[in-house]
Design an enzyme around this catalytic site. Structure first.
Site, PDB file in Angstrom:
ATOM      1  N   LYS A  18     -28.517  33.211  -3.024  1.00 41.41           N
ATOM      2  CA  LYS A  18     -29.692  34.089  -3.030  1.00 41.41           C
ATOM      3  C   LYS A  18     -29.906  34.611  -4.450  1.00 41.41           C
ATOM      4  CE  LYS A  18     -30.967  38.775  -1.773  1.00 41.41           C
ATOM      5  NZ  LYS A  18     -32.228  38.588  -1.071  1.00 41.41           N
ATOM      6  N   LYS A 116     -40.675  29.956  13.075  1.00 41.78           N
ATOM      7  CA  LYS A 116     -39.300  30.130  13.543  1.00 41.78           C
ATOM      8  C   LYS A 116     -38.710  28.824  14.057  1.00 41.78           C
ATOM      9  CE  LYS A 116     -39.292  34.717  13.308  1.00 41.78           C
ATOM     10  NZ  LYS A 116     -38.948  36.029  13.802  1.00 41.78           N
ATOM     11  N   ILE A 445     -49.383  49.899   9.972  1.00 41.49           N
ATOM     12  CA  ILE A 445     -48.401  49.422  10.951  1.00 41.49           C
ATOM     13  C   ILE A 445     -47.097  50.212  10.892  1.00 41.49           C
ATOM     14  CG2 ILE A 445     -47.240  47.353  11.860  1.00 41.49           C
ATOM     15  CD1 ILE A 445     -50.330  47.401  11.996  1.00 41.49           C
ATOM     16  N   SER A 447     -44.513  50.915   7.937  1.00 37.78           N
ATOM     17  CA  SER A 447     -43.772  51.119   6.695  1.00 37.78           C
ATOM     18  C   SER A 447     -44.725  51.217   5.513  1.00 37.78           C
ATOM     19  CB  SER A 447     -42.776  49.978   6.483  1.00 37.78           C
ATOM     20  OG  SER A 447     -43.465  48.773   6.286  1.00 37.78           O
ATOM     21  N   HIS A 708     -48.818  39.857   2.478  1.00 37.45           N
ATOM     22  CA  HIS A 708     -47.784  38.966   1.943  1.00 37.45           C
ATOM     23  C   HIS A 708     -48.079  38.529   0.521  1.00 37.45           C
ATOM     24  CE1 HIS A 708     -47.411  38.747   6.286  1.00 37.45           C
ATOM     25  NE2 HIS A 708     -46.127  38.676   6.035  1.00 37.45           N
TER      26      HIS A 708
END
Ligand code: ZN
Length: 771
Positions: A18, A116, A445, A447, A708
């Site tokens: 990462k 997913k 939404i 946060s 995004h």
């Protein structure tokens, strides 16, 4: 008897990959440095498995981003929008452009879509196919990695995603063809690749065909059979391992057993009942790979049980035709339990019952030894210890709460009655009377930007360099600022910003009983992103209020309605490692009851709107249709359980952010939330079609701002989206909100975008009179 592994985690035990990727993407390190990190991680994995004694060790299970993306790249299936980058970028950068998009030097190329991987929280990159899609062998990764291991003295079994699943997991760019027809172009390239692999000295290949475990139509079965027969039949001297996982493949047995195949792998954790059928029916030349060690969960193997299965199998087909394996790739579990030493958050008795990837590899080798005629004394001792741990577990008072179990039984008795008091129509009138919201009410939404400062303060608090009081004061100030800003721009329903939360599941996991946390239990979610799922080991209950103090405080700063913000039971379940000693449904009911305690307290504390996020409902959908209804029924009930008993006047919101609503829309309707917000802006509201077609009866907030990307949408753009939405659904049912996840953006972008969003809502109010 042999052992094999199907795939190993690859992000690095300390998330080395990462860090290396992110450094490279930022331009802080060179490509050579990144490649060296990759090489070292692969080497560590191979050497560990080799030293542990695994017979068939996988290669090509490594990826810098995603294994499906590797195949897209390898077969040259690069969508045309990337073509202008091919001459400009080196191979690695082109690969990363596919995965992450490319916004530089005047280019603005969007990445491949992510979705997913079956019912996991791992996201793969979706192959995009054009009508006359050509394929061309374009990378030597598989052979390079095989050679690399060989140089270290380890002969590996390369893993390939099979051709059928590769096509099936992708999508068509236009509606005038069926992607499975591309098999005629694709299969020759697979055959060319395997030919080259054979020339390089590879004699054993694992072909992953997870789609075998899904629902297949008759023509699909025929195609599948033809493809695999040709593929395997073309290489009589290569040993193929055909693997599927996450469910049983008994429905395919009649043709699968006839394939010119050496080794067939079965997931016996998810579908243990299929074994008997296979033992009955498979021909003599076939070896069975028994997927006994759970690759999807962190619990230690019940060695006794596994041994019984191995012995039963050996009686039928002989020990020589058995391979021991994890149920699926170990990608979905963390690296090494030995890196955990925090006994407060991970009690010893829980740790004893756990196994990460390293431990699972050792379990396989141990099982093989125990299955021999004369296992060593140490092996037998380990078996005995395992038996004791398993026996003690069931008796351990720390995992059982009789009060909770009684409540679960009561809930199950009243199963049909878990509903709001009145119908939506009645509720919404009372709510509107109380809330007095304008048409096209605006909200977010949950946060808000988690700035470096917020993260730094949390770190300082955790490592003790600031006091609880200092931390609380900081969070309080952040909430106050956020509320002041929302009042200034004119948001109708406010959020407190979730600054106190690291993650929407971890936050609740840390506070609920029955949960444990790891320090290094990272699992890849996508690319360089990892998640650290909490562990549900025992009966779940709420020992104390979790969000009441903060929500009350936030509400006290404003006259406008403030949303109480919770994560729903299905999402908490889906994003945790869940106990395997009781049905998932029962655990979810316990979670639902705990969230319900919180909902009722929020209502008491004066919050008139409560949002229960359920973004993972779709993800939990079982692979086979026949199991989906049962799951959806209890998932919906467990969501409804959370607001069972609240007043009609209290408005319950939910939020979902998964694009495939088609197959679960009826269940979303059945959830009966007063308001649902969904992620839509990337699909240009097309998604709303599903809600319209199915006459979604309650209120809905389609996301009008794609968070995004750092782009700031202007007022026209968002007004257009809202106009589009109001074509689909009655204006009186529409809310105005961005997509979820503002915590990943910065304040500057957020403020500008939300200001534009509010202007768009105002324009809509002026333009539209409700019917
Ligand atoms: Zn979301």
């Amino acid at each position: 008897m042999l052992t094999q592994n199907l795939g190993f985690p690859r992000i690095g035990a300390q998330r080395e990959l990462k860090r290396a990727c992110e450094k490279y993407w930022k331009g802080i390190s060179s490509l050579e440095e990144l490649q060296e990190t990759g090489r070292l991680e692969r080497l560590k994995n191979w050497q560990f498995q080799y030293n542990a004694g695994i017979d068939l060790i996988p290669s090509n299970d490594f990826s810098f981003y995603d294994q499906v993306a590797d195949h897209i790249f390898m077969f040259g299936a690069i969508p045309s929008r990337f073509k202008m980058l091919t001459s400009k970028l080196n191979n690695s950068d082109l690969y990363f452009a596919l995965c992450r998009g490319y916004q530089k030097d005047g280019f603005d190329v969007t990445p491949l879509e992510m979705t997913k991987w079956f019912d996991t929280n791992y996201h793969y990159l979706v192959p995009e196919f054009e009508k006359n899609q050509q394929f061309k062998l374009s990378s030597n990764k598989v052979i390079d990695e095989f050679n690399e291991a060989l140089e270290a003295g380890i002969k590996t079994k390369p893993v390939l995603l099979g051709p059928f699943s590769f096509l099936k997991l992708g999508k068509e760019k236009s509606t005038d063809f069926n992607r499975l027809d591309l098999i005629h172009a694709l299969l020759p390239v697979y055959i060319e690749l395997i030919g080259r692999m054979e020339n390089a000295g590879i004699d054993c290949i694992q072909i992953d065909e997870p789609c075998l475990a899904g629902d297949l139509t008759h023509p699909e079965q025929q195609l599948y059979r033809a493809v695999l027969t040709e593929l395997f039949g073309s290489f009589p001297s290569i040993k193929f391992v055909l693997t599927s996982y996450f469910d049983g493949i008994e429905k395919q047995i009649d043709w699968v057993k006839c394939l010119p195949l050496e080794i067939l792998h079965l997931d016996l954790v998810r579908a243990p009942e299929q074994l008997d059928l296979f033992l009955e029916k498979i021909p003599k030349f076939l070896t069975l790979s028994l997927g006994l060690v759970d690759g999807r969960n962190i619990w230690a193997n019940n060695l006794h049980e596994s041994l019984e299965i191995i012995q039963k199998t050996a009686k039928k087909i002989g020990t020589d035709r058995i391979i021991l394996a994890p149920s699926c790739s170990l990608l979905h579990v963390p690296y090494n339990l030995e890196n955990e030493d925090d006994e407060t958050n991970l009690p010893l008795f829980v740790k004893e019952k756990m196994a990460f990837a390293f431990q699972k590899i050792n379990e396989l080798v141990l099982l093989k030894e125990l299955a021999l005629v004369n296992p060593s004394k140490q092996a037998v001792e380990k078996l005995e210890k395992n038996k004791i741990v398993v026996e003690n577990w069931a008796k351990n008072p720390a995992i059982t709460n009789t009060q909770v179990q009684k409540q679960v039984a009561e809930v199950q008795n009243k199963w049909g009655k878990i509903d709001r008091k009145s119908s939506f129509k009645e509720r919404i009138c009372k709510q509107q009377e109380k809330l007095n919201l304008p048409l096209f009410p605006t909200t977010m939404i949950g946060s808000l930007p988690q700035t470096t400062e917020v993260r730094k303060m949390r770190r300082n608090f955790i490592n003790g360099s600031i006091s609880k009081q200092e931390y609380d004061e900081f969070i309080e100030a952040a909430i106050k600022d956020a509320i002041n800003w929302q009042e200034e721009v004119g948001i109708d329903v406010l959020v407190h910003g979730e600054f106190e939360r690291n993650d929407m599941v971890e936050f609740f996991g840390e506070q609920l009983e029955g949960f444990a946390q790891t320090q290094n239990g990272w699992v890849q979610s996508y690319g360089s992103r990892g998640v650290k799922p909490p562990i549900i080991f025992g009966d779940v209950f709420r020992k104390a209020p979790m969000t009441i103090h903060i929500s009350k405080l936030a509400q006290s700063f404003t006259e406008k309605p403030m949303k109480g913000m919770l994560t729903g039971p299905v999402t908490i379940l889906q994003w945790s490692f869940v106990r395997n000693d009781q049905p998932r449904k029962d655990t979810t009911i316990q979670l639902g009851l705990a969230i319900r305690d919180e909902v009722l307290d929020l209502e008491k504390a004066g919050l008139s709107i409560i949002q229960i996020d359920e973004p993972a409902v779709r993800e939990g959908l079982p692979i086979k249709k026949e199991n989906q209804n049962d799951y959806l029924n209890w998932a919906v009930k467990c969501f409804k359980l959370c607001s069972w008993g609240v007043k009609d006047e209290t408005q319950i919101h939910t939020h979902m952010c998964y694009a495939e609503f088609n197959d679960i829309i009826q269940s979303i309707i059945d959830m009966d939330a007063d308001v649902i917000s969904i992620e839509t802006s990337r699909s240009q509201m097309e998604l709303l079609n599903v809600f319209t077609k199915n006459h979604y009866p309650n209120q809905i907030g389609p996301g009008v701002y794609d968070i995004h990307s750092p782009r700031i949408p202007d007022v026209d753009e968002m007004t257009d989206l809202l106009l589009a939405a109001s074509k689909y659904l009655p204006a009186k049912n529409l809310w105005v909100n961005p997509d979820c996840g503002l915590k990943t953006r910065n304040w500057d972008e957020t403020k500008k975008s939300i200001k534009n969003m509010i202007h768009a809502a105002i324009r809509m109010r002026e333009a539209i009179t409700p019917q």
